[in-house]
Design an enzyme around this catalytic site. Structure first.
Site, mmCIF file in Angstrom:
data_model
loop_
_atom_site.group_PDB
_atom_site.id
_atom_site.type_symbol
_atom_site.label_atom_id
_atom_site.label_comp_id
_atom_site.label_asym_id
_atom_site.label_seq_id
_atom_site.Cartn_x
_atom_site.Cartn_y
_atom_site.Cartn_z
ATOM 1 N N ARG A 28 -43.287 43.170 -38.699
ATOM 2 C CA ARG A 28 -44.095 42.500 -39.771
ATOM 3 C C ARG A 28 -43.729 40.950 -39.835
ATOM 4 O O ARG A 28 -44.323 40.186 -40.685
ATOM 5 C CB ARG A 28 -43.760 43.275 -41.312
ATOM 6 C CG ARG A 28 -43.752 44.731 -41.196
ATOM 7 C CD ARG A 28 -43.383 45.241 -42.433
ATOM 8 N NE ARG A 28 -44.382 44.747 -43.447
ATOM 9 C CZ ARG A 28 -45.581 45.459 -43.806
ATOM 10 N NH1 ARG A 28 -45.864 46.627 -43.330
ATOM 11 N NH2 ARG A 28 -46.084 44.964 -44.773
ATOM 12 N N HIS A 499 -73.934 24.980 -22.561
ATOM 13 C CA HIS A 499 -74.396 23.940 -23.660
ATOM 14 C C HIS A 499 -72.905 23.283 -24.339
ATOM 15 O O HIS A 499 -72.950 22.873 -25.583
ATOM 16 C CB HIS A 499 -74.942 24.845 -25.036
ATOM 17 C CG HIS A 499 -76.176 25.421 -24.547
ATOM 18 N ND1 HIS A 499 -77.388 24.772 -24.370
ATOM 19 C CD2 HIS A 499 -76.518 26.608 -23.964
ATOM 20 C CE1 HIS A 499 -78.409 25.599 -23.987
ATOM 21 N NE2 HIS A 499 -77.823 26.817 -23.704
#
Ligand code: F6R
Length: 603
Positions: A28, A499
């Site tokens: 955690r 692109h």
């Protein structure tokens, strides 16, 4: 996001008990850790670093039967000794998980009352507030906690020791997880049940603002008005072995290797016969729009869901990152279904998005792993995946099951809308039931993936390209690489790379191309050639049906011949294993990558 544990019981080696409990919660948060125990007053040991650093500081000869402890993922105030929990002000000692959003206002108020702050944390303000309320002398400790709740904006799960009740742990929560373990020889609080398993399998859940008061022999629960309440006792249905590595070098590797078995458990639970499948899955006929909301890998699983739902069911589906969804303008109507996906069931942004939908009276369905987590409790309907405990911070097995569950939901919607013949349906159900065998087959090729990892682990950049569902798989593959190995990685729709980003491709840049979609394969091949022409080394992940003598790729992974329906969760397995091995070869802390935490309970 921070783990807390509190113990009061018959064991007297309190420092060891707390350290062992913290270790199960280390996923955690792991930038600092600390503990407070009672031995002729409250003693605190804390430091920056992992729990192993704290472990070096403890003195196991010191006795004690009550204590609270914390493992931190810093939010307010950097990782340092002084900012570590527990925090102590006056006669109160506290561990806290969450964020006190109005801590600056509270700090100003308390400074006027002569409190001087030594840290940058919101938690020091919280404990000072408790001490201040206590010093007023108007209330007992339960009432102090009730008053405290009225001042706070934000989230908290807290374990508290008051100097005038050193045999008692108090705890409370709002919007951050906290469970109470109730045992024969000990009572505990913890951020999740894994931390109490060693002492008890029985636990109770706390609702927002509940307060618990526990001694060695007694646990009392109170609601927000301090009315004494009874809590249902639940029982954990998995055991401590699941929290161990069982011979694997890392939890991540162990969890990837569990994928076949847990898939079997989950599919068997939902698909034993066609009739029961139809009954067990929710009724989704009435919806004409789906919003999938999740974070990180769970969101990537959602993108696979979107492709399935739109292409096969014909239902408009959007996928949104929960941290955006919760604050954006959303267009609902009474035929909208919100599907939230979360392994932990505690991700703050996903919870907020779920609540937003509910506030708008929109039906909600959750795909969750952790039983009785906040999302599981609050959603209108829950579909549990049965991944068991996932300890490695980077998700692998839960992601695979999230994708599988979306496939089941997709099937249910196809049945409801007559989008599938009974022959096709039986075929797909049969293939889903058989899918664990294919997962095993793919796992067996581990050496091949590890050989590829050996070739790329020194790279600075790794690009992923794919089209359609393959792009969704690329996003997850790319996230796995970057989070565990710290190599920069990007995933692009294969046609989009040119692109702009193609300018980053130079001699020997690694590009992993995922090409499993037959309809789009020729287009993907053109895009592979574009990067190849600019010097890239291309690793192709494809399937048997599309395999050919592609002389322009440096390496190739070929998935077995199987119905394309289950390809998405097969395709991710080699990518998970490559990411694992790349991180291993780079000497990274695989199960606890830097800066991360498993359960993101803050915004
Ligand atoms: C990545 C990872 C995260 C989680 C995300 C959501 O490996 O584990 O991206 O997927 O934090 O977490 P849950 O599913 O618990 O809501």
């Amino acid at each position: 996001m921070c783990g807390i544990i509190g113990y009061v019981g018959k064991m007297t080696n309190i420092q060891r008990v707390l350290i062992d409990g913290l270790k199960t919660l280390e996923y955690r948060g792991y930038d600092s850790a600390g503990l407070a125990y009672v031995d002729d007053g409250v003693k605190i040991i804390k430091c920056q670093g992992k729990i192993s650093s704290l472990e070096e500081k403890i003195d196991e000869s010191k006795q004690g039967k009550l204590g609270i402890a914390h493992t931190r993922w810093a939010t307010h105030g950097g990782a340092s000794d002084i900012n570590s929990h527990p925090h102590r002000v006056g006669s109160v000692t506290l561990v806290h998980n969450g964020i006190i959003e109005n801590y600056i206002d509270l700090k100003r108020l308390l400074e006027k009352e002569d409190y001087v702050f030594k840290t940058d944390t919101d938690t020091e303000v919280a404990v000072a507030l408790l001490d201040y309320l206590k010093r007023k002398g108007l209330w007992n400790n339960l009432e102090v906690i009730r008053e405290f709740a009225g001042y706070i904006k934000g989230s908290y799960a807290m374990g508290i020791i008051f100097d005038d009740e050193l045999d008692t742990i108090y705890a409370t929560r709002k919007d951050s997880p906290l469970i109470v373990g109730v045992g024969q020889a000990a009572n505990l609080i913890a951020s999740d049940v894994s931390a109490v398993l060693k002492f008890t399998k029985e636990y109770c859940l706390l609702d927002n603002y509940d307060v618990v008061k526990m001694t060695e022999n007694e646990v009392e629960f109170y609601d927000k008005d301090l009315q004494n309440i009874c809590k249902e006792k639940l029982e954990v249905n998995w055991n401590i072995e699941q929290a161990e590595k069982n011979g694997y070098e890392h939890f991540m590797l162990k969890e990837i290797h569990e994928e076949a078995n847990i898939l079997r458990d989950t599919i068997n639970e939902y698909v034993d016969s066609l009739n029961s499948f139809v009954e067990k899955m929710p009724d989704l006929k009435k919806y004409n729009k789906i919003h999938i909301v999740a974070c990180g890998s769970a969101m990537h699983a959602g993108i696979i869901g979107k492709y399935l739902f739109e292409n096969q069911v014909g239902i408009e589906t959007t996928v949104e990152v929960a941290s955006e969804y919760r604050y954006k303008k959303v267009f609902y109507d009474d035929k909208t279904l919100v599907i939230v996906i979360s392994q932990s069931g505690e991700t703050a942004d996903t919870i907020a998005s779920l609540r937003k939908a509910k506030e708008n009276n929109i039906d909600t369905l959750a795909i969750v792993n952790v039983v009785s987590s906040t999302i599981a409790r609050e959603a209108d309907q829950v579909l549990y995946i049965r991944a068991g405990m996932e300890i490695a911070v980077a998700t692998t097995k839960a992601y695979v099951l999230q994708v599988a569950m979306l496939m089941l939901i997709n099937l249910k919607m196809m049945i409801e809308r007559d989008k599938i013949t009974s022959r096709e349906l039986n075929e797909l159900l049969a293939i889903l039931k058989k899918s664990p065998e294919y997962v095993e087959k793919v796992l067996k090729e581990e050496k091949k993936y590890f050989d590829i990892a050996e070739k790329i682990y020194r790279d600075n950049d790794i690009f992923f390209i794919g089209r359609g569902i393959d792009y969704a798989i690329c996003m997850e593959g790319s996230l796995k690489i970057k989070e565990v190995s710290y190599i920069h990685s990007e995933a692009y729709q294969a046609g989009e790379l040119k692109h702009g980003t193609i300018s980053l491709i130079e001699d020997h840049t690694t590009v992993i191309a995922v090409m499993t979609d037959e309809e789009l394969s020729l287009k993907t091949i053109s895009n592979i050639k574009e990067v190849k022409a600019r010097g890239a080394d291309v690793i192709l992940l494809t399937k048997k049906e599309l395999d050919d003598n592609y002389e322009f790729v440096s390496d190739k992974i070929v998935l077995p011949k199987v119905n394309s329906y289950i390809i998405p969760f097969l395709a991710i397995i080699p990518l998970q294993l490559i990411a694992y091995q790349v991180a291993r070869l780079r000497g990274c802390d695989i199960d606890k990558p830097r800066n991360l935490a498993k359960s993101v309970t803050v915004e």
